[in-house]
Every structure is written in C-alpha cells, then in structure tokens.
Design a protein around this motif. Sequence first.
Motif, short mmCIF file in Angstrom:
data_model
loop_
_atom_site.label_atom_id
_atom_site.label_comp_id
_atom_site.label_asym_id
_atom_site.label_seq_id
_atom_site.Cartn_x
_atom_site.Cartn_y
_atom_site.Cartn_z
N ARG A 1 27.30 2.61 20.99
CA ARG A 1 28.54 2.60 21.77
C ARG A 1 29.49 1.53 21.21
NH1 ARG A 1 27.52 4.99 27.06
NH2 ARG A 1 29.27 3.79 27.87
N PHE A 2 30.76 1.58 21.69
CA PHE A 2 31.78 0.68 21.15
C PHE A 2 32.69 0.16 22.25
CE2 PHE A 2 30.56 3.70 17.92
CZ PHE A 2 30.32 2.89 16.81
N ILE A 3 33.09 -1.09 22.09
CA ILE A 3 34.20 -1.66 22.85
C ILE A 3 35.16 -2.21 21.80
CG2 ILE A 3 34.97 -3.44 24.46
CD1 ILE A 3 32.21 -3.28 25.78
N GLY A 4 36.27 -1.52 21.60
CA GLY A 4 37.22 -1.91 20.56
C GLY A 4 38.58 -2.21 21.15
N GLU A 5 39.27 -3.18 20.56
CA GLU A 5 40.57 -3.58 21.10
C GLU A 5 41.55 -2.42 21.13
OE1 GLU A 5 44.14 -6.87 20.72
OE2 GLU A 5 42.65 -6.78 19.12
N GLU A 6 41.70 -1.71 20.02
CA GLU A 6 42.74 -0.70 19.95
C GLU A 6 42.36 0.56 20.72
OE1 GLU A 6 45.31 -2.05 19.19
OE2 GLU A 6 44.37 -3.75 18.20
N LEU B 1 30.17 -2.15 29.39
CA LEU B 1 29.08 -2.75 28.65
C LEU B 1 27.77 -2.35 29.30
CD1 LEU B 1 28.08 -4.61 26.40
CD2 LEU B 1 28.34 -6.55 27.98
N THR B 2 26.95 -1.61 28.56
CA THR B 2 25.66 -1.14 29.07
C THR B 2 24.55 -1.79 28.24
OG1 THR B 2 25.47 0.75 27.58
CG2 THR B 2 26.77 1.06 29.60
N ASN B 3 23.30 -1.38 28.48
CA ASN B 3 22.18 -1.88 27.70
C ASN B 3 22.05 -1.20 26.34
OD1 ASN B 3 21.30 -3.78 29.61
ND2 ASN B 3 20.05 -2.27 30.70
N SER B 4 22.81 -0.14 26.12
CA SER B 4 22.77 0.55 24.82
C SER B 4 23.31 -0.37 23.72
CB SER B 4 23.62 1.81 24.87
OG SER B 4 23.13 2.71 25.85
N PRO B 5 22.87 -0.16 22.48
CA PRO B 5 23.47 -0.91 21.37
C PRO B 5 24.98 -0.71 21.38
CG PRO B 5 21.53 0.24 20.61
CD PRO B 5 21.79 0.75 22.00
N ILE C 1 22.65 -5.71 22.24
CA ILE C 1 21.59 -4.79 22.63
C ILE C 1 20.97 -5.33 23.91
CG2 ILE C 1 19.43 -3.68 21.96
CD1 ILE C 1 20.22 -4.12 19.04
N ASN C 2 20.93 -4.50 24.94
CA ASN C 2 20.51 -4.96 26.27
C ASN C 2 21.37 -6.13 26.74
OD1 ASN C 2 18.36 -3.07 26.52
ND2 ASN C 2 17.11 -4.35 25.18
#
Length: 272
Positions: A65-70, A80-84, A112-113
């Motif tokens: 998974r991703f958290i990206g600014e754009e 935000l989860t426990n997944s990578p 991760i986690n």
Amino acid sequence: MSNVDEYYTEILRFVKQAGSIVREKIYQHKDVLTKSCDVDFVTEWDQKVEKLLIDGISSRYPDHRFIGEESTSSGQKIELTNSPTWIIDPIDGTMNFVHGLPYTCISIALLINKITEIGIVYNPILEQLFTARKGQGAFLNGAPIHVSSEKELRQALVMLEVGTSRDPEKLKIVLQNITLLTSHVHGIRSFGAAALNMCMVALGGVDASFEFGIHAWDVAAGDLIVREAGGVSIDPAGGPFDVMSRRTLCASSMELAQQLSKILIQYYPERD
C-alpha cells in the motif's frame, strides 16, 4: 527479514532513478500549480516522481500500500494499516525545487505493522543519500552517521520551518516560537525541507528540529534515520512521536528534546 532486505535493494534502485529526474529538472523552467494556498506548490515532476516510485514498487509487490503526497492531494484517503505501506514525498522542498535551490529531496519510508523498517532521504543535487534500516544504524552515502552529543538547549543549533500554511493562528505561533528560541539556543536554521532538516540532526550538523503542520510523508523516513543515528523523535509536547499527528520534534538527546518541548508554544493541526 530477507523480504525487507529485498525491499531495501529494490527501493534504492527506484529512488536513484527518481533522483535523476530531480537532478535533470531542478534548474529548468517548471509549470507550477498550487494546492492549499498560493505558496503550496506542486509541479508535474512531483507527480512523475511519485508515479515512478509507486509503479515500480507495485510492479514488484502488488499487495503493498501507499501514502503519497501527490496522490493524497488529488483526493485519495490516507489510511495507515498493518500492511506493508510506503510513505512517499516525491519532492520534499518543492518550493526550493521550483526556485532552483538545491535543498530538495526524495523521502520514502516503509512501515510494516505500523513500524518503520526502512527510511531513505535522497538529495540528488548534492548527492546526499541518507539511509536507515530498523536496528542497523543510519548512513550517509554508505558511511555511518551519528547525532551530536549535545544535551543543553543553550548550546543547541535548532532547525525549524514556517511551512506552507498561511493560517493566521499557526503563523502567529511559529513567529512566537522563533522569537522565544532566539534567547534560548545557539542559533536557528531552516532548509525548507523537513526531511533534510531531520537528516541534519542525524548527521550531527544541528542538534534539534521541530515543525508543526507537516505530514506523514515529510517525516516518516527522517524519524527512522534520526533514531538509528542515536537520536530521539518525540511529539513536540513531550509525548511519543506519532507519524500521523502532523507534529514532530527530533533531537540529539532526550534531555535536549524535553528542554525544547517545555518552552515551545504548541500548535495542533488536524491529523492526517
């Protein structure tokens, strides 16, 4: 751990590819769009760098998974989860990038986690590659780095930022803190890129850095790099660091961090 070793090798390859884009474009004309206000910039190169990183990782690890600014600024929900999960700032210091000031970087962390395993901050203009792995130390271009030994606020060089928000309450508090700190510290500095500010703490070039109103992608990598360099990362009010809180304070020692937290005027933005 072998999986994390592989992730680290792969992301370094993608980060260096992305760095070549930033290096090539920094001194060229850029078309600039604004986001939250007139000084909150995004360029096509922010978007292209983020796409390169996400596409590259997804092609190798489709379940990550991703958290990206754009992508977040375009409307994707932050979760935000426990997944990578890769937390990405494709160009931290976009204002600097737009003006051709070489204090700009790519910042990426893997959680991760909800525990940070990898942190990378790369300034391709000055060829500064800061890296950290959980439990394995912090490095600049492959050489170990360590925070300073400073424990006294009056001897400390401190990084801070005004940031891009023009919220009157926040600006008032930032200016109050600048005025307040001038009589308590050796000096105040600002690079215009939160990730690089934090890396300067890890390097021992400055002794502390704090900021209100940043985002997870600004600080996730820097947090690990500081801690692996022997420093501390906490909430500016003195509690534990929370990557989603939009608040950060890191320092060379807990003694210094707590001294700083006790005198700062606090500001609490909306969480990520």
